[in-house]
Design an enzyme around this catalytic site. Sequence first.
Site, PDB file in Angstrom:
ATOM      1  N   ARG A 104     -76.478   2.327  -2.503  1.00 23.04           N
ATOM      2  CA  ARG A 104     -77.639   1.488  -2.781  1.00 23.04           C
ATOM      3  C   ARG A 104     -77.135   0.076  -3.041  1.00 23.04           C
ATOM      4  O   ARG A 104     -76.082  -0.120  -3.674  1.00 23.04           O
ATOM      5  CB  ARG A 104     -78.410   1.996  -4.004  1.00 23.04           C
ATOM      6  CG  ARG A 104     -79.312   3.180  -3.710  1.00 23.04           C
ATOM      7  CD  ARG A 104     -80.506   2.762  -2.844  1.00 23.04           C
ATOM      8  NE  ARG A 104     -81.443   3.854  -2.574  1.00 23.04           N
ATOM      9  CZ  ARG A 104     -81.398   4.649  -1.510  1.00 23.04           C
ATOM     10  NH1 ARG A 104     -80.445   4.502  -0.599  1.00 23.04           N
ATOM     11  NH2 ARG A 104     -82.300   5.588  -1.338  1.00 23.04           N
TER      12      ARG A 104
ATOM     13  N   ARG B  18     -72.002  15.241  -1.934  1.00 22.04           N
ATOM     14  CA  ARG B  18     -71.919  15.760  -0.557  1.00 22.04           C
ATOM     15  C   ARG B  18     -71.491  14.687   0.436  1.00 22.04           C
ATOM     16  O   ARG B  18     -70.667  14.943   1.319  1.00 22.04           O
ATOM     17  CB  ARG B  18     -73.274  16.347  -0.139  1.00 22.04           C
ATOM     18  CG  ARG B  18     -73.667  17.624  -0.863  1.00 22.04           C
ATOM     19  CD  ARG B  18     -75.044  18.094  -0.374  1.00 22.04           C
ATOM     20  NE  ARG B  18     -76.001  17.008  -0.426  1.00 22.04           N
ATOM     21  CZ  ARG B  18     -76.804  16.757  -1.449  1.00 22.04           C
ATOM     22  NH1 ARG B  18     -76.797  17.541  -2.511  1.00 22.04           N
ATOM     23  NH2 ARG B  18     -77.631  15.730  -1.432  1.00 22.04           N
TER      24      ARG B  18
ATOM     25  N   HIS C  23     -79.407  -1.005   6.716  1.00 22.26           N
ATOM     26  CA  HIS C  23     -79.743   0.270   6.029  1.00 22.26           C
ATOM     27  C   HIS C  23     -80.052   1.374   7.057  1.00 22.26           C
ATOM     28  O   HIS C  23     -81.151   1.944   7.055  1.00 22.26           O
ATOM     29  CB  HIS C  23     -80.916   0.070   5.054  1.00 22.26           C
ATOM     30  CG  HIS C  23     -80.953   1.100   3.959  1.00 22.26           C
ATOM     31  ND1 HIS C  23     -81.473   0.848   2.703  1.00 22.26           N
ATOM     32  CD2 HIS C  23     -80.531   2.399   3.933  1.00 22.26           C
ATOM     33  CE1 HIS C  23     -81.389   1.942   1.966  1.00 22.26           C
ATOM     34  NE2 HIS C  23     -80.822   2.913   2.694  1.00 22.26           N
TER      35      HIS C  23
ATOM     36  N   GLU D 100     -83.312  -5.927  -0.533  1.00 18.65           N
ATOM     37  CA  GLU D 100     -83.659  -5.662   0.866  1.00 18.65           C
ATOM     38  C   GLU D 100     -85.085  -6.140   1.153  1.00 18.65           C
ATOM     39  O   GLU D 100     -85.947  -5.993   0.285  1.00 18.65           O
ATOM     40  CB  GLU D 100     -83.535  -4.160   1.160  1.00 18.65           C
ATOM     41  CG  GLU D 100     -82.099  -3.706   1.015  1.00 18.65           C
ATOM     42  CD  GLU D 100     -81.874  -2.238   1.370  1.00 18.65           C
ATOM     43  OE1 GLU D 100     -82.797  -1.585   1.877  1.00 18.65           O
ATOM     44  OE2 GLU D 100     -80.758  -1.762   1.137  1.00 18.65           O
TER      45      GLU D 100
HETATM   46  C1  DGY Z   1     -81.666   7.680   1.622  1.00 22.19           C
HETATM   47  O1  DGY Z   1     -82.118   8.698   2.163  1.00 22.19           O
HETATM   48  O2  DGY Z   1     -81.672   7.532   0.405  1.00 22.19           O
HETATM   49  C2  DGY Z   1     -81.081   6.631   2.505  1.00 22.19           C
HETATM   50  O3  DGY Z   1     -80.823   5.454   1.868  1.00 22.19           O
HETATM   51  C3  DGY Z   1     -81.925   6.387   3.731  1.00 22.19           C
HETATM   52  O4  DGY Z   1     -81.799   7.527   4.487  1.00 22.19           O
END
Ligand code: DGY
Length: 331
Positions: A244, A162, A291, A273
């Site tokens: 990620r 998406r 992030h 992170e």
């Molecule tokens: C997620 O939702 O996985 C994002 O990295 C943070 O919104």
Amino acid sequence: MPKPKVLSTNPLFGPAREILDKNFDVEYWDKRDHPNEEHISRADLLSRIREKDALICLLTEKVNDELLNAAPNLRVAATVSVGYDNIDVPACIRRRVVATHTPGVLDDTTADFAWTLLMAVARRLLEGDAWMRAGTWPGWDLDQLCGGDIWGKTLGIVGFGRIGRGVAQRAQGFRMKVLYSDQARVAPDVEKSLNAQFVDRDHLFAESDFISLHVPLLPDTRHLINADSLNKMKRTAYLVNTSRGPVVDEAALDAALAAGTIAGAALDVYENEPRVYTGLIGRKNVVLAPHIASASIDTRTKMAVMAADNVLAVFTGRRPPNALNPDVLDN
Ligand code: DGY
């Protein structure tokens, strides 16, 4: 009848709290009560979860055997994120704990932000911003902060779910050629509506001027961007990562930027992170965001509401709409 007990590792937003406070006995961990901590510590989490029936957590908290062992009453763990690499789903299945996440509501906001990063790095926005703040802009000049064009270029999208498709949709306004790679091809009408062409990954690396990553973190996507894949890219290419952190080998990226293997990178996520690979920090052709791709007030509120609704579903006999392991409810 006592209400089920919920631990939320974040105070969440008003609309989510309304759902929770009406139906549960909720303990919210709030960093405002812990001046030296940004997140709940592991020890605190393991101790507070003991008597709880449900957990609402963030992507910074791991739901694994250790946590499940500490929570004998737990029935549901709801992460306020679409990515769920923080949740050991097989462990939840073994313990018959429902695990849920928040897909769908953050797609457009995240796609917007991938574009924010793409444009910022290509057009050298932060370098210009730094000049203006420091008062060091020497005045207009012809060859000043010339970056890469975006319109009419080729955008390669790795992972055409998406969010990847949302990024492709936005590319149409820039009259870009869109390539994508994924495990499977999407339906022809989707390809047509997004003007997107399915190619293998190596082709995408070799042909794209911009590469945007939209894959989940899985064993086979860890370090998908490494020295080898970077070497396949154009020297003028830019890399954008809102997926990620560990999908990119940061040391290899830093080396590639130092060597001029690619032109620049814009990152929202990191391998470790909240730390960033030191070499990247000093590079002018790198944009670093903390992030925040899904961080609009509307979207983060929707994510929190979704997590609360998933928890409520488990205790009111509904199927949680976003269960990762719905089978645990069946047997
Ligand atoms: C997620 O939702 O996985 C994002 O990295 C943070 O919104």
